[in-house]
Scaffold this motif. Structure first.
Motif, PDB file in Angstrom:
ATOM      1  N   ASP A  39      -4.295-146.075 -56.873  1.00 55.08           N
ATOM      2  CA  ASP A  39      -4.436-144.491 -57.605  1.00 55.08           C
ATOM      3  C   ASP A  39      -2.869-144.123 -57.775  1.00 55.08           C
ATOM      4  O   ASP A  39      -2.316-143.669 -56.894  1.00 55.08           O
ATOM      5  CB  ASP A  39      -5.093-143.578 -57.114  1.00 55.08           C
ATOM      6  CG  ASP A  39      -5.413-142.203 -58.049  1.00 55.08           C
ATOM      7  OD1 ASP A  39      -4.441-142.305 -58.759  1.00 55.08           O
ATOM      8  OD2 ASP A  39      -6.525-141.817 -57.660  1.00 55.08           O
ATOM      9  N   THR A 153      -6.773-147.110 -60.744  1.00 52.90           N
ATOM     10  CA  THR A 153      -8.122-146.560 -60.938  1.00 52.90           C
ATOM     11  C   THR A 153      -8.099-145.419 -61.967  1.00 52.90           C
ATOM     12  O   THR A 153      -9.308-145.355 -62.395  1.00 52.90           O
ATOM     13  CB  THR A 153      -8.603-145.776 -59.411  1.00 52.90           C
ATOM     14  OG1 THR A 153      -7.558-144.839 -59.098  1.00 52.90           O
ATOM     15  CG2 THR A 153      -8.625-146.860 -58.358  1.00 52.90           C
ATOM     16  N   ASN A 194      -9.938-140.285 -57.167  1.00 54.56           N
ATOM     17  CA  ASN A 194     -10.859-141.381 -57.828  1.00 54.56           C
ATOM     18  C   ASN A 194     -11.933-140.630 -58.823  1.00 54.56           C
ATOM     19  O   ASN A 194     -12.293-139.890 -58.588  1.00 54.56           O
ATOM     20  CB  ASN A 194     -11.476-142.430 -57.080  1.00 54.56           C
ATOM     21  CG  ASN A 194     -10.145-143.368 -56.447  1.00 54.56           C
ATOM     22  OD1 ASN A 194      -9.084-143.496 -57.110  1.00 54.56           O
ATOM     23  ND2 ASN A 194     -10.534-143.906 -55.100  1.00 54.56           N
TER      24      ASN A 194
END
Length: 194
Positions: A39, A153, A194
């Protein structure tokens, strides 16, 4: 006519089936693909330089806003003066003043666009090294983990790249990349990203 389209669709179906079998047989010969994900937003937002850059950009934004506010106030004052004096002005002088006001308004718009473009470029210039540093850390961790592919992500606000992750086969390397960068990313905060 219908017979021709059936022949075409059966030929297409045969080609798809053939490619499917060919791909399946090739996949049996290739080693398993190793995929990781990370991420970027969590990593970049936790970099110490990011806060400093955000503060610097905010200061530049506020400075630009003060310049525009001053120009807006100057224009507003001239518009008010024009409106109070308009009845006393000759047609020629009225047109000159209106043209002057139009020019000042265009100058204000142009300055606003210029300041916005400068701020965007400044952000790119300041954040570029951070993006490069994160990318280098990702490449390091990917090589250490012998990964074939690393995905993001998130592509932007609420735009996930990964719709499904098999945690047994796919590796999240965000925490390792954070350690490589020397930043502390809390696991709870990372999963909240996320």
């Amino acid at each position: 006519m219908r017979l021709i389209s059936l022949k075409r669709s059966s030929g297409f179906l045969f080609a798809v089936l053939f490619l499917g079998f060919a791909t399946a047989s090739q996949a049996q010969q290739l080693p398993a693909l190793r995929i990781g994900y990370t991420d970027h937003e969590v990593l970049i937002s936790n970099m110490p330089q990011t806060r400093t850059i955000q503060e610097e950009l905010q200061a530049e934004l506020e400075s630009g806003q003060r310049i525009l506010q001053s120009m807006q106030e100057d224009l507003g004052g001239k518009v008010e003066r024009y409106q109070t004096q308009r009845a006393l002005l000759s047609e020629e002088r009225r047109q000159e003043r209106e043209q002057e006001l139009i020019s000042l308004e265009e100058e204000l718009r142009s300055k606003a666009a210029e300041l916005e473009q400068e701020l965007v470029q400044r952000e790119l210039d300041l954040m570029g090294p951070i993006y490069q540093q994160v990318d280098t850390a990702i490449q390091t961790i990917a090589a250490e983990k012998n990964l074939d592919l690393v995905l993001r992500t998130q592509a932007g606000p609420a735009q996930p790249i990964l719709l499904y992750v098999n945690e047994d086969r796919i590796t999240d390397i965000t925490l390792e990349v954070a350690r490589e960068l020397g930043i502390d990313v809390d696991a709870a905060m990372q999963s909240a990203g996320n």
